[in-house]
Design a protein around this motif. Structure first.
Motif, PDB file in Angstrom:
ATOM      1  N   ASP A 241       0.803  -1.218   0.000  1.00  0.00           N
ATOM      2  CA  ASP A 241       0.000   0.000   0.000  1.00  0.00           C
ATOM      3  C   ASP A 241       0.836   1.269   0.000  1.00  0.00           C
ATOM      4  OD1 ASP A 241      -2.239  -1.510  -0.060  1.00  0.00           O
ATOM      5  OD2 ASP A 241      -2.800  -1.214   2.043  1.00  0.00           O
ATOM      6  N   ALA A 242       2.086   1.175  -0.441  1.00  0.00           N
ATOM      7  CA  ALA A 242       2.939   2.373  -0.495  1.00  0.00           C
ATOM      8  C   ALA A 242       2.430   3.341  -1.551  1.00  0.00           C
ATOM      9  CB  ALA A 242       4.369   1.975  -0.824  1.00  0.00           C
ATOM     10  N   ASP A 243       2.550   4.627  -1.277  1.00  0.00           N
ATOM     11  CA  ASP A 243       2.436   5.653  -2.318  1.00  0.00           C
ATOM     12  C   ASP A 243       3.744   5.552  -3.105  1.00  0.00           C
ATOM     13  OD1 ASP A 243       3.081   8.113  -3.614  1.00  0.00           O
ATOM     14  OD2 ASP A 243       1.529   9.116  -2.433  1.00  0.00           O
ATOM     15  N   LYS A 248       9.654   5.911  -4.178  1.00  0.00           N
ATOM     16  CA  LYS A 248      10.821   6.121  -5.043  1.00  0.00           C
ATOM     17  C   LYS A 248      11.682   7.265  -4.516  1.00  0.00           C
ATOM     18  CE  LYS A 248       8.075   4.741  -8.983  1.00  0.00           C
ATOM     19  NZ  LYS A 248       7.366   5.288 -10.153  1.00  0.00           N
ATOM     20  N   ALA A 249      11.033   8.356  -4.106  1.00  0.00           N
ATOM     21  CA  ALA A 249      11.798   9.509  -3.598  1.00  0.00           C
ATOM     22  C   ALA A 249      12.591   9.110  -2.350  1.00  0.00           C
ATOM     23  CB  ALA A 249      10.840  10.661  -3.279  1.00  0.00           C
ATOM     24  N   ILE A 250      11.954   8.358  -1.456  1.00  0.00           N
ATOM     25  CA  ILE A 250      12.629   7.956  -0.212  1.00  0.00           C
ATOM     26  C   ILE A 250      13.781   6.998  -0.516  1.00  0.00           C
ATOM     27  CG2 ILE A 250      12.315   6.555   1.883  1.00  0.00           C
ATOM     28  CD1 ILE A 250       9.502   7.920   2.115  1.00  0.00           C
ATOM     29  N   ALA A 251      13.545   6.028  -1.403  1.00  0.00           N
ATOM     30  CA  ALA A 251      14.600   5.060  -1.709  1.00  0.00           C
ATOM     31  C   ALA A 251      15.816   5.750  -2.317  1.00  0.00           C
ATOM     32  CB  ALA A 251      14.068   3.975  -2.653  1.00  0.00           C
ATOM     33  N   VAL A 252      15.572   6.674  -3.261  1.00  0.00           N
ATOM     34  CA  VAL A 252      16.698   7.360  -3.909  1.00  0.00           C
ATOM     35  C   VAL A 252      17.428   8.237  -2.896  1.00  0.00           C
ATOM     36  CG1 VAL A 252      17.304   9.110  -5.622  1.00  0.00           C
ATOM     37  CG2 VAL A 252      15.714   7.268  -6.222  1.00  0.00           C
ATOM     38  N   SER A 368      16.209   3.658  15.415  1.00  0.00           N
ATOM     39  CA  SER A 368      15.248   4.563  14.768  1.00  0.00           C
ATOM     40  C   SER A 368      14.361   3.738  13.844  1.00  0.00           C
ATOM     41  CB  SER A 368      15.958   5.640  13.944  1.00  0.00           C
ATOM     42  OG  SER A 368      16.649   6.545  14.776  1.00  0.00           O
ATOM     43  N   VAL A 369      13.056   3.868  14.005  1.00  0.00           N
ATOM     44  CA  VAL A 369      12.113   3.168  13.141  1.00  0.00           C
ATOM     45  C   VAL A 369      11.196   4.228  12.533  1.00  0.00           C
ATOM     46  CG1 VAL A 369      10.486   1.267  12.955  1.00  0.00           C
ATOM     47  CG2 VAL A 369      12.215   1.228  14.745  1.00  0.00           C
ATOM     48  N   MET A 370      11.034   4.198  11.203  1.00  0.00           N
ATOM     49  CA  MET A 370      10.372   5.302  10.509  1.00  0.00           C
ATOM     50  C   MET A 370       9.227   4.829   9.631  1.00  0.00           C
ATOM     51  SD  MET A 370      13.763   7.385   9.262  1.00  0.00           S
ATOM     52  CE  MET A 370      14.850   8.125  10.498  1.00  0.00           C
ATOM     53  N   VAL A 371       8.279   5.717   9.416  1.00  0.00           N
ATOM     54  CA  VAL A 371       7.224   5.508   8.427  1.00  0.00           C
ATOM     55  C   VAL A 371       7.290   6.662   7.427  1.00  0.00           C
ATOM     56  CG1 VAL A 371       4.755   5.247   8.018  1.00  0.00           C
ATOM     57  CG2 VAL A 371       5.752   4.400  10.142  1.00  0.00           C
ATOM     58  N   ASN A 372       7.389   6.327   6.143  1.00  0.00           N
ATOM     59  CA  ASN A 372       7.362   7.329   5.068  1.00  0.00           C
ATOM     60  C   ASN A 372       8.369   8.456   5.256  1.00  0.00           C
ATOM     61  OD1 ASN A 372       5.337   5.814   3.957  1.00  0.00           O
ATOM     62  ND2 ASN A 372       3.660   7.181   4.538  1.00  0.00           N
TER      63      ASN A 372
ATOM     64  N   GLY B 416       6.461  10.217   9.032  1.00  0.00           N
ATOM     65  CA  GLY B 416       6.667  11.148   7.931  1.00  0.00           C
ATOM     66  C   GLY B 416       5.563  11.085   6.907  1.00  0.00           C
ATOM     67  N   ASN B 417       5.716  11.882   5.882  1.00  0.00           N
ATOM     68  CA  ASN B 417       4.760  11.911   4.776  1.00  0.00           C
ATOM     69  C   ASN B 417       5.524  11.954   3.455  1.00  0.00           C
ATOM     70  OD1 ASN B 417       2.307  12.038   3.455  1.00  0.00           O
ATOM     71  ND2 ASN B 417       2.278  14.285   3.470  1.00  0.00           N
ATOM     72  N   GLY B 418       6.570  11.108   3.388  1.00  0.00           N
ATOM     73  CA  GLY B 418       7.373  11.064   2.182  1.00  0.00           C
ATOM     74  C   GLY B 418       8.565  12.016   2.210  1.00  0.00           C
ATOM     75  N   GLU B 419       8.913  12.529   3.403  1.00  0.00           N
ATOM     76  CA  GLU B 419      10.022  13.489   3.471  1.00  0.00           C
ATOM     77  C   GLU B 419      11.363  12.864   3.062  1.00  0.00           C
ATOM     78  OE1 GLU B 419       7.723  13.287   5.779  1.00  0.00           O
ATOM     79  OE2 GLU B 419       6.932  15.316   6.057  1.00  0.00           O
ATOM     80  N   THR B 420      12.165  13.649   2.360  1.00  0.00           N
ATOM     81  CA  THR B 420      13.537  13.267   2.054  1.00  0.00           C
ATOM     82  C   THR B 420      14.459  14.361   2.564  1.00  0.00           C
ATOM     83  OG1 THR B 420      13.340  14.335  -0.101  1.00  0.00           O
ATOM     84  CG2 THR B 420      12.910  11.958  -0.019  1.00  0.00           C
ATOM     85  N   ARG B 421      15.729  14.021   2.733  1.00  0.00           N
ATOM     86  CA  ARG B 421      16.642  15.001   3.326  1.00  0.00           C
ATOM     87  C   ARG B 421      17.324  15.850   2.256  1.00  0.00           C
ATOM     88  NH1 ARG B 421      21.140  13.643   7.906  1.00  0.00           N
ATOM     89  NH2 ARG B 421      22.090  15.709   7.901  1.00  0.00           N
ATOM     90  N   HIS B 422      17.374  17.152   2.504  1.00  0.00           N
ATOM     91  CA  HIS B 422      17.996  18.067   1.534  1.00  0.00           C
ATOM     92  C   HIS B 422      19.464  18.266   1.848  1.00  0.00           C
ATOM     93  CE1 HIS B 422      14.017  18.764   0.098  1.00  0.00           C
ATOM     94  NE2 HIS B 422      13.606  19.177   1.296  1.00  0.00           N
TER      95      HIS B 422
END
Lengths: 422, 422
Positions: A241-243, A248-252, A368-372, B416-422
């Motif tokens: 159920d991932a957006d 993709k943005a998070i993985a990159v 650290s455990v994260m969501v999105n 989070g809500n899809g945040e990536t680090r700048h």
């Protein structure tokens, strides 16, 4: 043998001086600590020339001794680097003082009132390699949290570290604090490390900062508690159920924002339900960024250009443009993979599913455990702790980024009115 | 050598089973843990006869092996003792579950929300001597806090411990929890202790419960963090502005309420300004209670019947009806004495003076620091923690009484809500 005794005696003497300094320091007010920090920052800037010259000596000796370029790189600093160190010290001065905070006060049926007071740990030993900026960062964080420090840097940085130590000493003196608050082990003897690790009466806590060899040695030999950082084998799991845009943005970002850092993703776990939808796009993007993908059989059946991942890849901390990719069947398999091969550092799930997000948060046993969110956020500054002395992968005391609070503990205080126990 | 390998393999296998159990346990709900605890309590009561018989075997073997009466005393339990153990387990079931608590959540400028979640430590190794009730107390506290345990009791209590372990196993089974949640090392081999201490991959934290020899061995050899209790050399300082009635009541209670406990006062410090006013009365009271006083020269000039205290008396943990008495000049001298000779356990000032009370609270570096209260209050039940697994004299993680919270730590969570680090 005679030498070993000398070194042990030196460390013992430094330990006693540190303990006296720690007692004095635990009593000074916040203003005195901040004044010392600001004075140290000024000293650094003022002595930029001297510092760069000392650093040059280390660099020349390093090249003569055949240090590799990566080590030379870690060792070197310039005027801008010194400015950055000074700025870091000023930021620590601006942080709230954690010491003395009283919390959890309750009245008990006996009549006593019990609470907790935050206090320094005492004397902190720091054993580190190459990077001379650790000398400044560690000294500043320990000073602000009311601890005395004994620093033992790498022999290859001895001139830089002694020049930095002179700035610290002058800053302490200017603020009227004991100069033994921060001591640098002057000898490059290996025995000095052993002597530190075997002196629990002198040093309350040891923090190793360096490669795995150093951390393993310290963990094995230390007779006092150790706050340490081992591997950072971090995962991102893309749930059914991932957006997929977020995924993709998070993985990159988690892989490519910076390579040589412990909170970079090393393994991407993709649920089989979305593997076909997400892997080709991601592979294209990683290819553009020159990241080598090493896939399991199922990942390679979708993106055949991936090289073959072996068992060893799942536990590897690449610290470079390489990423292991595994296709997994559901949340349980993802968590099983993380618990089996991970290093309990930082792991993230990408999902819009409430129940699986909640399960991941609870069941993944990492600092650290994260969501999105990108694993790259696992950082003292990003978490709002201010500067950090390291990221702990231990299970007790402090997990994850260790800032000022992690350099303190809490004692119990009891306020009474003559109560006795029945 | 062959034997050593066998023991190591046994411990490794127990460690792997414990780790699996810990993972399962970290996910079960509070109700399942409480059900198991209540079932264990029922099992204890139900098997009173079997337990007493197993205990008799240990007592007979102990007498045959020439154990002294104090050890036989610690080893023995009767039906009332079993009732008390069961009651303790029921009380632990009634305590709030510390696991899963989320605190300190903040939104960061990057958009992520950071917080902390309380989590179990994992696998806890407990190495203890004689008292079989530790088997039940430790197992129950670790179970409630979501940890698996590997227990290694003294060889002299092996039958008692195995009978208690059977009750624990049946209770776990009745509640549908993995029986490997609590494991008892079956062999009385000394090598088992070494194997435990050298298995950081199997055991996350070690807690020694026993004499100084055991604690020293564990601190020296353990390759994982240790939560330990060393000496209890506790002080009461009577300040010039003390309410002398409170001072006398506290001094008598702190020394004589119970002798063989770590939070009993071992040294009384009396300010010279009130020594003449308070010491004669106190000496009379202690004499009636058959407490031997060992005084410094100045104390003996006021109460000549005191025996002469030697330097060794100031660091002594008598655990009996003996009290060292020193006359000191002011708060600084009192704190200096405590820091020099004390054990950082529990220290109390008796005073009506606000500024000196505040200074004592801040400057005395002990796990419990008190104003106008008996040192005997340093106890998990008295502090409202519920049962305690011990009183830590360490500086990191947990200081003072260690209850359920001390058997947990906190991980960071990031929403989070899809945040990536700048």
């Amino acid at each position: 043998m005679a030498n070993e005794n000398n070194v042990t005696e030196t460390i013992q003497a430094m330990g006693q001086a540190a303990r006296r300094a720690a007692r004095a320091l635990s009593r000074v007010d916040t203003n005195a600590k901040n004044s010392a920090l600001l004075a140290i920052a000024d000293q650094l800037v003022e002595h930029t020339g001297t510092l760069i010259e000392a650093n040059k000596k280390d660099l020349e000796a390093g090249r003569a001794n055949g240090l590799d370029e990566a080590m030379i790189d870690r060792l070197a600093f310039d005027a801008a680097g010194i400015q950055k160190m000074a700025e870091g010290v000023r930021q620590i001065a601006a942080l709230p003082d954690p010491v003395g905070e009283i919390t959890d006060t309750v009245f008990r049926p006996s009549g006593i009132q019990v609470g907790r007071m935050r206090v320094p740990l005492g004397v902190i030993g720091i054993i580190y390699e190459s990077r001379p900026n650790v000398t400044i960062d560690a000294a500043a964080l320990c000073l602000k949290s009311g601890n005395a420090t004994i620093l033992r840097g790498g022999s290859e940085a001895i001139h830089s570290n002694q020049a930095l130590a002179a700035c610290i000493r002058d800053g302490l003196e200017a603020a009227g604090l004991p100069t033994e608050t921060v001591q640098i082990v002057g000898t490059t003897d290996r025995e000095a490390v052993t002597a530190m690790l075997h002196s629990p009466e002198a040093i309350d806590v040891i923090i190793p900062r360096g490669g795995k060899g150093l951390v393993a040695l310290v963990s094995r030999e230390a007779r006092m508690p150790v706050i340490k950082h081992l591997d950072g084998v971090c995962h991102v799991y893309i749930d059914p159920d991932a957006d997929l845009d977020k995924a993709k943005a998070i993985a990159v970002n988690a892989k490519t924002h910076r390579y040589g850092v412990c909170n970079a993703m090393e393994t991407l776990l993709v649920d089989q339900a979305v593997a076909e939808a997400v892997l080709p796009d991601l592979a294209k993007r990683f290819d553009e960024l020159d990241v080598e993908l090493r896939g399991c059989e199922r990942a390679r059946s979708i993106v055949p250009s991936m090289t073959v991942a072996t068992e060893a890849d799942w536990g590897e901390e690449y610290l470079g443009p390489i990423l292991a990719v595994a296709v997994v069947d559901g949340l349980d398999a993802a968590i099983e993979h993380i618990e089996t091969f991970g290093s309990h550092h930082t792991d993230s799930i990408v999902t819009e599913n409430y129940t699986r997000a909640r399960r991941f948060l609870r069941e993944v046993d990492s600092a650290s455990v994260m969501v999105n969110a990108s694993t790259r956020f696992a950082d003292g500054m990003e978490y709002g702790l201010g500067a950090e002395i390291g990221i702990s992968t231990d299970k007790i005391h402090a997990r994850g980024p260790v800032g000022l609070e992690g350099l303190t503990s809490q004692k119990f205080i009891v306020l009474g009115n003559g109560e006795t126990r029945h």
